[in-house]
Design a protein around this motif. Structure first.
Motif, mmCIF file in Angstrom:
data_model
loop_
_atom_site.group_PDB
_atom_site.id
_atom_site.type_symbol
_atom_site.label_atom_id
_atom_site.label_comp_id
_atom_site.label_asym_id
_atom_site.label_seq_id
_atom_site.Cartn_x
_atom_site.Cartn_y
_atom_site.Cartn_z
ATOM 1 N N TYR A 152 0.830 -1.210 0.000
ATOM 2 C CA TYR A 152 0.000 0.000 0.000
ATOM 3 C C TYR A 152 0.863 1.258 0.000
ATOM 4 N N ALA A 153 1.982 1.237 0.720
ATOM 5 C CA ALA A 153 2.873 2.407 0.760
ATOM 6 C C ALA A 153 3.483 2.678 -0.613
ATOM 7 N N VAL A 154 3.850 1.622 -1.319
ATOM 8 C CA VAL A 154 4.376 1.790 -2.685
ATOM 9 C C VAL A 154 3.313 2.417 -3.571
ATOM 10 N N GLU A 155 2.088 1.930 -3.449
ATOM 11 C CA GLU A 155 1.005 2.472 -4.280
ATOM 12 C C GLU A 155 0.714 3.928 -3.934
ATOM 13 N N LEU A 156 0.732 4.250 -2.654
ATOM 14 C CA LEU A 156 0.545 5.639 -2.239
ATOM 15 C C LEU A 156 1.670 6.514 -2.784
ATOM 16 N N GLY A 157 2.892 6.002 -2.742
ATOM 17 C CA GLY A 157 4.022 6.736 -3.309
ATOM 18 C C GLY A 157 3.845 6.989 -4.801
ATOM 19 N N GLN A 158 3.341 6.004 -5.518
ATOM 20 C CA GLN A 158 3.082 6.179 -6.951
ATOM 21 C C GLN A 158 2.024 7.251 -7.174
ATOM 22 N N PHE A 159 0.975 7.224 -6.362
ATOM 23 C CA PHE A 159 -0.081 8.224 -6.497
ATOM 24 C C PHE A 159 0.449 9.624 -6.227
ATOM 25 N N LEU A 160 1.209 9.772 -5.137
ATOM 26 C CA LEU A 160 1.752 11.096 -4.791
ATOM 27 C C LEU A 160 2.750 11.581 -5.837
ATOM 28 N N ALA A 161 3.575 10.689 -6.355
ATOM 29 C CA ALA A 161 4.525 11.072 -7.397
ATOM 30 C C ALA A 161 3.789 11.553 -8.640
ATOM 31 N N SER A 162 2.696 10.887 -8.973
ATOM 32 C CA SER A 162 1.893 11.305 -10.121
ATOM 33 C C SER A 162 1.221 12.651 -9.860
ATOM 34 N N ALA A 163 0.682 12.814 -8.662
ATOM 35 C CA ALA A 163 -0.013 14.062 -8.322
ATOM 36 C C ALA A 163 0.947 15.255 -8.295
ATOM 37 N N TRP A 164 2.173 15.004 -7.874
ATOM 38 C CA TRP A 164 3.161 16.085 -7.780
ATOM 39 C C TRP A 164 4.075 16.144 -9.003
ATOM 40 N N HIS A 165 3.772 15.325 -10.028
ATOM 41 C CA HIS A 165 4.530 15.285 -11.281
ATOM 42 C C HIS A 165 6.002 14.988 -11.060
ATOM 43 N N LEU A 166 6.273 14.014 -10.189
ATOM 44 C CA LEU A 166 7.636 13.558 -9.940
ATOM 45 C C LEU A 166 7.928 12.372 -10.846
ATOM 46 N N HIS A 167 9.201 12.190 -11.183
ATOM 47 C CA HIS A 167 9.591 11.113 -12.085
ATOM 48 C C HIS A 167 10.843 10.446 -11.519
ATOM 49 N N ILE A 168 10.826 9.113 -11.423
ATOM 50 C CA ILE A 168 12.004 8.372 -10.973
ATOM 51 C C ILE A 168 12.930 8.211 -12.175
ATOM 52 N N PRO A 169 14.140 8.777 -12.118
ATOM 53 C CA PRO A 169 15.025 8.727 -13.279
ATOM 54 C C PRO A 169 15.622 7.340 -13.541
ATOM 55 N N ASN A 170 15.766 6.510 -12.525
ATOM 56 C CA ASN A 170 16.379 5.201 -12.686
ATOM 57 C C ASN A 170 15.365 4.221 -13.261
ATOM 58 N N ARG A 171 15.660 3.652 -14.435
ATOM 59 C CA ARG A 171 14.717 2.766 -15.128
ATOM 60 C C ARG A 171 14.430 1.501 -14.325
ATOM 61 N N ALA A 172 15.467 0.908 -13.740
ATOM 62 C CA ALA A 172 15.284 -0.322 -12.969
ATOM 63 C C ALA A 172 14.398 -0.069 -11.747
ATOM 64 N N LEU A 173 14.616 1.047 -11.078
ATOM 65 C CA LEU A 173 13.800 1.377 -9.912
ATOM 66 C C LEU A 173 12.355 1.659 -10.320
ATOM 67 N N ARG A 174 12.169 2.264 -11.494
ATOM 68 C CA ARG A 174 10.811 2.498 -12.009
ATOM 69 C C ARG A 174 10.091 1.182 -12.272
ATOM 70 N N ILE A 175 10.838 0.174 -12.759
ATOM 71 C CA ILE A 175 10.231 -1.136 -13.027
ATOM 72 C C ILE A 175 9.848 -1.810 -11.714
ATOM 73 N N VAL A 176 10.749 -1.741 -10.731
ATOM 74 C CA VAL A 176 10.500 -2.401 -9.445
ATOM 75 C C VAL A 176 9.351 -1.735 -8.688
ATOM 76 N N LEU A 177 9.394 -0.420 -8.582
ATOM 77 C CA LEU A 177 8.383 0.308 -7.802
ATOM 78 C C LEU A 177 7.136 0.647 -8.599
ATOM 79 N N GLY A 178 7.255 0.649 -9.903
ATOM 80 C CA GLY A 178 6.131 1.044 -10.740
ATOM 81 C C GLY A 178 6.094 2.552 -10.884
ATOM 82 N N SER A 179 5.337 3.011 -11.837
ATOM 83 C CA SER A 179 5.311 4.455 -12.079
ATOM 84 C C SER A 179 3.908 5.036 -12.127
#
Length: 138
Positions: free
Chosen positions: A74-101
């Motif tokens: 749930y924390a990962v999903e909340l992080g994805q939601f907040l990153a989307s709401a605040w227009h944040l982007h994870i620059p590391n491709r592998a981390l984006r795959i693991v955590l989702g975007s």
């Protein structure tokens, strides 16, 4: 009575955690074109994997560890939601795959199914242990 959690090492849980990690890594790489199997089933397995990682190092009852694993999902999903709401982007491709975007309610459903799967697996293991004889026959 509340039992305290304590540190320990459980080799069987480590074996399960490593096996599930390999399956998750294969789903993330080779299974990139498998659609729902990669995304939904991968999220279900992710909660089960986190549970076995916790169980490898923490001696506690099933429910608190399973809830902690669910909380991580749930924390990962909340992080994805907040990153989307605040227009944040994870620059590391592998981390984006693991955590989702992208946040998705189906991911929350998948995490909850993973939580239920952990409870079912542990209930089955407890039932098997209960019927197994503890002493050998003469």
């Amino acid at each position: 009575m509340i039992r305290a959690m304590r540190w320990r090492f459980d080799p069987l849980s480590l074996v399960w955690a490593v096996a599930l990690f390999i399956v998750l890594a294969l789903l993330a790489t080779v299974g990139a074109r498998w659609g729902w199997l990669r995304s939904f089933f991968g999220d279900v397995l992710a909660v089960v994997w986190v549970y076995f990682v916790f169980k490898t190092f923490i001696a506690a009852r099933v429910l608190p560890l399973a809830l902690a694993a669910l909380g991580v999902g749930y924390a990962v999903e909340l992080g994805q939601f907040l990153a989307s709401a605040w227009h944040l982007h994870i620059p590391n491709r592998a981390l984006r795959i693991v955590l989702g975007s992208t946040a998705d309610w189906w991911d929350v459903v998948a995490y909850t199914i993973g939580f239920a799967a952990v409870l079912a697996i542990e209930a089955l293991r407890a039932r098997i242990r209960a019927v197994r004889p503890t002493t050998s026959a003469p």
